[in-house]
Write a protein that holds these residues in place. Sequence first.
Motif, PDB file in Angstrom:
ATOM      1  N   ARG A  99      11.069  -6.315  -1.585  1.00 49.02           N
ATOM      2  CA  ARG A  99       9.607  -6.423  -1.600  1.00 49.02           C
ATOM      3  C   ARG A  99       9.028  -6.166  -0.216  1.00 49.02           C
ATOM      4  O   ARG A  99       8.007  -5.481  -0.075  1.00 49.02           O
ATOM      5  CB  ARG A  99       9.193  -7.815  -2.104  1.00 49.02           C
ATOM      6  N   ALA A 100       9.666  -6.691   0.809  1.00 49.84           N
ATOM      7  CA  ALA A 100       9.172  -6.469   2.176  1.00 49.84           C
ATOM      8  C   ALA A 100       9.221  -4.990   2.546  1.00 49.84           C
ATOM      9  O   ALA A 100       8.340  -4.483   3.251  1.00 49.84           O
ATOM     10  CB  ALA A 100       9.992  -7.298   3.169  1.00 49.84           C
ATOM     11  N   ILE A 101      10.249  -4.286   2.059  1.00 47.06           N
ATOM     12  CA  ILE A 101      10.367  -2.847   2.330  1.00 47.06           C
ATOM     13  C   ILE A 101       9.328  -2.069   1.522  1.00 47.06           C
ATOM     14  O   ILE A 101       8.598  -1.237   2.067  1.00 47.06           O
ATOM     15  CB  ILE A 101      11.792  -2.352   2.005  1.00 47.06           C
ATOM     16  N   VAL A 102       9.240  -2.366   0.226  1.00 49.73           N
ATOM     17  CA  VAL A 102       8.331  -1.634  -0.655  1.00 49.73           C
ATOM     18  C   VAL A 102       6.874  -1.859  -0.242  1.00 49.73           C
ATOM     19  O   VAL A 102       6.039  -0.949  -0.331  1.00 49.73           O
ATOM     20  CB  VAL A 102       8.562  -2.039  -2.126  1.00 49.73           C
ATOM     21  N   GLU A 103       6.551  -3.061   0.201  1.00 48.63           N
ATOM     22  CA  GLU A 103       5.179  -3.370   0.611  1.00 48.63           C
ATOM     23  C   GLU A 103       4.894  -2.953   2.052  1.00 48.63           C
ATOM     24  O   GLU A 103       3.853  -3.271   2.608  1.00 48.63           O
ATOM     25  CB  GLU A 103       4.900  -4.864   0.416  1.00 48.63           C
ATOM     26  N   ALA A 116      -6.259  -2.783 -12.468  1.00 48.37           N
ATOM     27  CA  ALA A 116      -5.731  -3.607 -11.372  1.00 48.37           C
ATOM     28  C   ALA A 116      -5.570  -2.761 -10.106  1.00 48.37           C
ATOM     29  O   ALA A 116      -5.846  -3.235  -8.986  1.00 48.37           O
ATOM     30  CB  ALA A 116      -4.399  -4.233 -11.783  1.00 48.37           C
ATOM     31  N   GLU A 117      -5.119  -1.508 -10.264  1.00 50.30           N
ATOM     32  CA  GLU A 117      -5.031  -0.589  -9.125  1.00 50.30           C
ATOM     33  C   GLU A 117      -6.400  -0.424  -8.467  1.00 50.30           C
ATOM     34  O   GLU A 117      -6.535  -0.502  -7.239  1.00 50.30           O
ATOM     35  CB  GLU A 117      -4.563   0.793  -9.574  1.00 50.30           C
ATOM     36  N   GLU A 146       2.216  -1.623  -4.216  1.00 55.35           N
ATOM     37  CA  GLU A 146       3.057  -2.072  -5.318  1.00 55.35           C
ATOM     38  C   GLU A 146       2.539  -1.544  -6.653  1.00 55.35           C
ATOM     39  O   GLU A 146       3.300  -1.011  -7.468  1.00 55.35           O
ATOM     40  CB  GLU A 146       3.106  -3.603  -5.340  1.00 55.35           C
ATOM     41  N   LEU A 147       1.229  -1.666  -6.883  1.00 57.22           N
ATOM     42  CA  LEU A 147       0.652  -1.259  -8.166  1.00 57.22           C
ATOM     43  C   LEU A 147       0.738   0.247  -8.390  1.00 57.22           C
ATOM     44  O   LEU A 147       1.021   0.704  -9.502  1.00 57.22           O
ATOM     45  CB  LEU A 147      -0.799  -1.725  -8.257  1.00 57.22           C
ATOM     46  N   LEU A 148       0.483   1.039  -7.352  1.00 56.51           N
ATOM     47  CA  LEU A 148       0.527   2.490  -7.505  1.00 56.51           C
ATOM     48  C   LEU A 148       1.928   2.958  -7.873  1.00 56.51           C
ATOM     49  O   LEU A 148       2.106   3.880  -8.675  1.00 56.51           O
ATOM     50  CB  LEU A 148       0.038   3.181  -6.233  1.00 56.51           C
ATOM     51  N   GLY A 149       2.950   2.331  -7.284  1.00 56.60           N
ATOM     52  CA  GLY A 149       4.326   2.668  -7.641  1.00 56.60           C
ATOM     53  C   GLY A 149       4.695   2.170  -9.023  1.00 56.60           C
ATOM     54  O   GLY A 149       5.361   2.859  -9.805  1.00 56.60           O
ATOM     55  N   ASP A 150       4.216   0.959  -9.360  1.00 54.71           N
ATOM     56  CA  ASP A 150       4.582   0.349 -10.637  1.00 54.71           C
ATOM     57  C   ASP A 150       3.984   1.059 -11.845  1.00 54.71           C
ATOM     58  O   ASP A 150       4.471   0.888 -12.965  1.00 54.71           O
ATOM     59  CB  ASP A 150       4.150  -1.126 -10.659  1.00 54.71           C
TER      60      ASP A 150
END
Length: 222
Positions: free
Chosen positions: A15-19, A111-112, A126-130
């Motif tokens: 999460r720290a990397i992805v964010e 939400a995005e 996070e949302l754009l990737g998800d």
Amino acid sequence: MESSSTSAIVEALTRAIVEHRLQPGTKLAEQKLADHFGVSRTLVRQALFQLAQNRLVTLAPARGAFVATPSAEEARQVFAVRRMLESEMTRAFVRQVTPAKLRALRTHVAAEKAAVGSQDASSRTELLGDFHVRMAELMGNEVLAQMLGDLISRCALITLMYQSASAAEHSHEEHAAIVAALAARDEERAVQLMQSHLEHVEASLAFDRKRPASDLAAALTS
């Protein structure tokens, strides 16, 4: 219990990397991580090995573990694979689209929009990737969802290293357009929009950009 602790460390570091709180090239010192999570260095080592399997961490003999620094060529290859996978995923999604699946995607896109409007960088990332993983989940294809999740985690590193601050501006609008094409059951347009979206993201990468730096303790307590 040990497996649970290892999973928690993997999840927290991912999460720290992805964010974008942990930067490419950051040294992941085993003792600092053990102290932070209140676990043994053995569990930290297991977590780092799992992250290395996912290509998020590089293990260097005699030097330790570092957040991976994907090359320009690796970045191009990751996006090439995503285009192949997600074009066919989009085709399949159109053929099994339902009102419930469309509602779920529209909720995600809303939400995005809220995250983009609030300037919440971590939620936006996070949302754009998800969005892409959500499509696979709604199809009931857990294997595809996991594969895309791994690729998108690698993309988070790539965009952090090579993307300019304003380059991802239109991702939310492009996602909304894809959902509209899915709702219209327009297979060719949906596929074309997905391909164009991924091409736009890749085209925004500046491969001569200087690599950012970070601090491990600050990233994990953010």
